[in-house]
Design an enzyme around this catalytic site. Structure first.
Site, PDB file in Angstrom:
ATOM      1  N   HIS A 174      18.241  71.472 -12.832  1.00 19.97           N
ATOM      2  CA  HIS A 174      19.488  71.153 -13.429  1.00 19.97           C
ATOM      3  C   HIS A 174      19.005  70.022 -14.811  1.00 19.97           C
ATOM      4  O   HIS A 174      18.515  69.171 -14.632  1.00 19.97           O
ATOM      5  CB  HIS A 174      20.302  70.867 -12.758  1.00 19.97           C
ATOM      6  N   ASP A 190      24.016  77.380  -9.235  1.00 20.77           N
ATOM      7  CA  ASP A 190      24.060  78.853  -9.591  1.00 20.77           C
ATOM      8  C   ASP A 190      23.282  79.737  -8.860  1.00 20.77           C
ATOM      9  O   ASP A 190      23.722  81.012  -8.682  1.00 20.77           O
ATOM     10  CB  ASP A 190      23.484  78.853 -11.422  1.00 20.77           C
TER      11      ASP A 190
HETATM   12  C1  MLT Z   1      28.276  72.752 -14.816  1.00 20.75           C
HETATM   13  O1  MLT Z   1      28.840  72.441 -13.717  1.00 20.75           O
HETATM   14  O2  MLT Z   1      28.969  72.545 -15.793  1.00 20.75           O
HETATM   15  C2  MLT Z   1      26.802  72.911 -14.870  1.00 20.75           C
HETATM   16  O3  MLT Z   1      26.150  72.415 -13.807  1.00 20.75           O
HETATM   17  C3  MLT Z   1      26.304  72.480 -16.397  1.00 20.75           C
HETATM   18  C4  MLT Z   1      26.266  71.056 -16.709  1.00 20.75           C
HETATM   19  O4  MLT Z   1      26.932  70.204 -15.831  1.00 20.75           O
HETATM   20  O5  MLT Z   1      25.779  70.672 -17.662  1.00 20.75           O
END
Ligand code: MLT
Length: 428
Positions: A307, A364
């Protein structure tokens, strides 16, 4: 005494205030940088740029912390409901019993959409991706509620737009799916709770009796809570920047849906299942694909691992992993694609290559698995993410507006041609 940061450039010193947040994270306020020094900052993708001061969500990527309005995500996922979390994000505090009942009642009351929206829906070909349909229908609300075009409406009217969005989004989401399936749409059933109503609109057929499975509905509610906000991610920043031009709230949220659609953002959960299906079609050898992921010369990329901001673990992934295990067990799901997912997960968590690179399964990865187990079709995964993210977008839009933030207008470092004379066509 307030802190400051110094910058030296071409023999001159400049001093800038340092702003400190409530969790002690600090930022240099460079609002006057260009005026004083002629310089701008360059930060493609804004990975190191604080675009706003926000009191909604706190995230610590190093420690794996996520809190909405100060409340731990773990507690909210276990003890709260999606509508309560929506209230918390949008209005700043957990609702009292009366506030919660009024909020839920208002939302339930507005689930129905204008009959003419069906005509817009019917104009889409059946192979239209449901995210495109959803963003179009949300934007179409500007036509059905033209008052929303005035950004300086009173709070009551703004509130009504917020209620309408939360109330109608599940109807639109389910209808986008019905359009794809070529099935007649189902109208909302206001005797059901938020998630059960959505599931019924999505899955019920006129020819058959449909009872919502409470395990599926409860799992969906938890997933929506976990996706409800994530500070200044791509789609949220989009909502804020579109809203900063004083475009209607519906247009701003519609833009957020489009930003979420991409495979590098919300579309990642769909990509995870597509990757697992491709692995299955190729014989189901998870190890082979882990080796491919390690090979720099191989274009294969593992979807749903690592992430951008969480460096050790994603707290949402931890909760979803447990929920996915519970749901798979309760529903007795037997699916070879999910077996490959488990194998990949296990192998990656125990492989030094992935450990060193902090490539652990993210939110995800598990949300793809759980949605599949719940019977949600793959191209609806990102729509589910949008349903969950809606209160976050609304809260961020509302905060941007209440803080009177100026229009978003980044600058650039120009790298094109210098001034030159026009060349007529016969001389080119
Ligand atoms: C989100 O929940 O929006 C995703 O993990 C992406 C992010 O935070 O950049």
């Amino acid at each position: 005494m307030s802190e400051s940061a110094k910058l030296s450039f071409k023999g001159q010193d400049y001093e800038f205030p340092v702003i400190t947040g409530t969790e002690n994270e600090s930022a240099i306020d460079i609002a006057k940088l260009r005026a004083s020094s002629g310089l701008i900052t360059l930060d493609p993708g804004y990975k190191n740029t604080g675009a706003t001061k926000s009191a909604i969500t706190f995230l610590d990527g190093e420690e794996g912390i996520l809190r909405y309005r100060g409340y731990r995500i773990e507690d909210l996922a276990e003890k709260s409901t999606f509508l309560e979390v929506s209230y918390l994000l949008i209005y700043g505090e957990l609702p009292t019993q009366v506030q919660y009942e009024n909020f839920s009642k208002e939302i339930t009351h507005h689930t129905l959409v204008h009959e003419d929206i069906k005509k817009i829906l019917e104009g889409f070909p059946s192979n239209a991706h449901p995210m495109g349909v959803l963003s179009s229908l949300i934007c179409a609300l500007t036509a059905f509620y033209p008052d929303s075009l005035n950004p300086n409406r009173n709070e009551e009217e703004i509130n009504m737009s917020i209620i309408r969005l939360i109330a109608k989004m599940p109807t639109f989401a389910a209808w986008a799916y019905k359009n794809e399936m070529g099935h007649p749409v189902n109208y909302p059933d206001n005797s059901l709770d938020y998630c059960s109503n959505f599931l019924k609109m999505m899955f019920a057929l006129p020819a058959e009796k449909y009872d919502v499975d409470p395990v599926v509905s409860a799992a969906l509610d938890k997933l929506l809570i976990l996706h409800a906000d994530h500070e200044q991610n791509c789609s949220t920043s989009t909502v804020r920047i579109v809203g900063s031009s004083q475009a209607s709230i519906y247009a701003s949220i519609s833009a957020g849906i489009n930003a979420l659609w991409g495979p590098l953002h919300g579309g990642a959960n769909q990509s995870v299942i597509e990757m697992l299906e491709a692995i299955k079609a190729d014989g189901g050898d998870a190890k082979k694909y882990l080796d491919k992921a390690k090979d720099k010369n191989d274009p294969f990329r593992l979807m749903g691992f690592g992430h951008r901001v969480y460096k050790n673990f994603d707290p949402r992934a931890k909760i979803i992993k447990k929920a996915a295990d519970d749901v798979l067990e309760k529903l007795g799901v037997n699916d070879p694609v999910l077996d490959i997912a488990k194998e990949l997960e296990h192998a990656a968590l125990n492989d030094q290559y992935f450990i060193d690179r902090q490539l652990y399964p993210n939110v995800d990865f598990y949300s793809g698995i759980i949605y599949r187990a719940l019977g949600i079709p793959t191209d609806m995964f990102t729509v589910m993410f949008a349903l969950g993210r809606l209160p976050g977008w609304i809260a961020q839009w509302k905060e941007m507006r209440e803080n009177g933030e100026p229009i978003g207008r980044p600058r650039q470092v120009y790298t094109g041609e210098n001034e030159r004379d026009y060349v007529s066509m016969n001389k080119r």
